[in-house]
Write a protein that holds these residues in place. Structure first.
Motif, short mmCIF file in Angstrom:
data_model
loop_
_atom_site.label_atom_id
_atom_site.label_comp_id
_atom_site.label_asym_id
_atom_site.label_seq_id
_atom_site.Cartn_x
_atom_site.Cartn_y
_atom_site.Cartn_z
N LEU A 9 0.83 -1.20 0.00
CA LEU A 9 0.00 0.00 0.00
C LEU A 9 0.87 1.26 0.00
CD1 LEU A 9 -2.91 1.22 0.36
CD2 LEU A 9 -2.46 1.12 2.83
N VAL A 10 1.89 1.27 0.85
CA VAL A 10 2.79 2.43 0.92
C VAL A 10 3.54 2.60 -0.40
CG1 VAL A 10 4.86 3.34 2.05
CG2 VAL A 10 2.97 2.41 3.43
N ARG A 11 4.04 1.51 -0.95
CA ARG A 11 4.75 1.60 -2.24
C ARG A 11 3.84 2.13 -3.34
NH1 ARG A 11 9.70 -0.60 -1.83
NH2 ARG A 11 10.00 -2.16 -0.20
N LYS A 12 2.59 1.68 -3.33
CA LYS A 12 1.62 2.16 -4.32
C LYS A 12 1.41 3.67 -4.17
CE LYS A 12 -2.99 1.19 -6.14
NZ LYS A 12 -4.19 0.34 -6.01
N GLY A 13 1.37 4.13 -2.92
CA GLY A 13 1.22 5.56 -2.67
C GLY A 13 2.40 6.38 -3.17
N TYR A 14 3.59 5.92 -2.91
CA TYR A 14 4.78 6.62 -3.40
C TYR A 14 4.79 6.66 -4.93
CZ TYR A 14 7.41 7.49 0.90
OH TYR A 14 7.85 7.99 2.11
N ASP A 15 4.44 5.55 -5.55
CA ASP A 15 4.40 5.49 -7.01
C ASP A 15 3.38 6.49 -7.57
OD1 ASP A 15 5.04 4.19 -9.65
OD2 ASP A 15 2.91 3.65 -9.49
N ALA A 16 2.19 6.52 -6.97
CA ALA A 16 1.15 7.44 -7.42
C ALA A 16 1.59 8.89 -7.22
CB ALA A 16 -0.16 7.17 -6.69
N PHE A 17 2.24 9.17 -6.09
CA PHE A 17 2.73 10.52 -5.82
C PHE A 17 3.71 10.95 -6.90
CE2 PHE A 17 5.84 13.43 -4.10
CZ PHE A 17 5.05 14.42 -3.52
N GLN A 18 4.67 10.08 -7.20
CA GLN A 18 5.68 10.42 -8.20
C GLN A 18 5.06 10.68 -9.57
OE1 GLN A 18 8.43 11.52 -6.45
NE2 GLN A 18 9.38 10.88 -8.32
N ARG A 19 3.98 9.99 -9.89
CA ARG A 19 3.31 10.18 -11.18
C ARG A 19 2.30 11.32 -11.16
NH1 ARG A 19 0.05 6.42 -12.07
NH2 ARG A 19 0.25 5.18 -10.19
N GLY A 20 2.06 11.90 -9.98
CA GLY A 20 1.07 12.96 -9.86
C GLY A 20 -0.36 12.44 -9.96
N ASP A 21 -0.55 11.18 -9.64
CA ASP A 21 -1.86 10.53 -9.75
C ASP A 21 -2.64 10.70 -8.45
OD1 ASP A 21 -4.04 8.86 -10.05
OD2 ASP A 21 -2.86 7.10 -10.67
N MET A 22 -3.29 11.84 -8.32
CA MET A 22 -4.00 12.16 -7.09
C MET A 22 -5.28 11.33 -6.95
SD MET A 22 -2.04 14.11 -5.44
CE MET A 22 -0.48 13.70 -6.20
N ASP A 23 -5.85 10.84 -8.04
CA ASP A 23 -7.03 9.96 -7.93
C ASP A 23 -6.66 8.66 -7.21
OD1 ASP A 23 -8.75 11.76 -9.16
OD2 ASP A 23 -8.39 10.93 -11.16
N THR A 24 -5.52 8.09 -7.58
CA THR A 24 -5.06 6.88 -6.89
C THR A 24 -4.75 7.19 -5.44
OG1 THR A 24 -4.24 5.82 -8.89
CG2 THR A 24 -3.26 5.10 -6.81
N MET A 25 -4.07 8.32 -5.19
CA MET A 25 -3.76 8.72 -3.82
C MET A 25 -5.04 8.82 -2.99
SD MET A 25 -0.45 9.14 -3.53
CE MET A 25 -0.40 10.00 -2.00
N ARG A 26 -6.06 9.43 -3.55
CA ARG A 26 -7.34 9.60 -2.84
C ARG A 26 -7.91 8.24 -2.43
NH1 ARG A 26 -10.80 13.72 -2.26
NH2 ARG A 26 -9.66 15.04 -3.69
N GLY A 27 -7.75 7.24 -3.29
CA GLY A 27 -8.28 5.92 -3.00
C GLY A 27 -7.50 5.15 -1.95
N LEU A 28 -6.29 5.59 -1.62
CA LEU A 28 -5.45 4.89 -0.65
C LEU A 28 -5.65 5.38 0.78
CD1 LEU A 28 -2.09 4.83 -2.65
CD2 LEU A 28 -3.86 3.07 -2.55
N MET A 29 -6.30 6.55 0.93
CA MET A 29 -6.42 7.18 2.24
C MET A 29 -7.88 7.31 2.65
SD MET A 29 -3.71 10.26 1.97
CE MET A 29 -2.50 10.19 0.67
N THR A 30 -8.09 7.37 3.97
CA THR A 30 -9.43 7.63 4.48
C THR A 30 -9.75 9.11 4.27
OG1 THR A 30 -8.61 8.12 6.70
CG2 THR A 30 -9.26 5.82 6.23
N GLY A 31 -11.03 9.43 4.26
CA GLY A 31 -11.45 10.81 4.07
C GLY A 31 -10.97 11.75 5.15
N ASP A 32 -10.75 11.22 6.36
CA ASP A 32 -10.33 12.06 7.47
C ASP A 32 -8.85 11.89 7.82
OD1 ASP A 32 -10.48 9.49 8.49
OD2 ASP A 32 -11.54 10.07 10.32
N CYS A 33 -8.07 11.39 6.88
CA CYS A 33 -6.64 11.19 7.16
C CYS A 33 -5.96 12.53 7.45
CB CYS A 33 -5.95 10.48 5.99
SG CYS A 33 -5.82 11.48 4.52
#
Length: 131
Positions: A9-33
């Motif tokens: 999960l963390v690796r997926k988040g770093y990968d999405a961050f590097q690509r600027g993929d905020m939709d994927t980032m949104r799906g990895l976190m809770t709404g109240d993170c």
């Protein structure tokens, strides 16, 4: 041996961050993170809620004219809802350059990230860069 789901999960988040993929980032976190950023600079503090967290990530890019980069070095897990990342980050801003080590302590509940506590190796260096 398969990678632990929290490390994946963390690796997926770093990968999405590097690509600027905020939709994927949104799906990895809770709404109240919440992402807790150390230091005493304009970007430090607690970014509460998924929208605030994603705005913070956007500012990392906009404040550095897109030069902000993170290289994930490792992810450690405890199997009880915590993961720790170790990374190197670089960026250029206002004639300054930063090349530093950092990490994030992640709290994971229900296979989503609920809390991110960021740490840096040299807080004074990071404060000076973002000042």
């Amino acid at each position: 041996m398969a990678e632990h789901p929290h490390a994946a999960l963390v690796r997926k988040g770093y990968d999405a961050f590097q690509r600027g993929d905020m939709d994927t980032m949104r799906g990895l976190m809770t709404g109240d993170c919440t992402h807790h950023v150390p230091g005493s600079h304009p970007l430090s503090g607690d970014h509460k809620g998924i929208d605030a967290v994603l705005q913070y990530y956007g500012r990392l890019g906009s404040e550095t004219d897109g030069s902000f980069r993170v290289e994930l070095r490792d992810v450690l897990v405890d199997g009880r809802g915590h993961a720790v990342s170790v990374h190197r980050f670089t960026a250029d801003r206002g004639g300054r350059h930063v090349d530093a080590m950092g990490g994030i302590v992640f709290r994971i509940v229900g296979e989503k990230i609920t809390d991110l506590d960021e740490c840096v190796a040299d807080i004074e260096q990071v404060d000076a860069f973002w000042a």
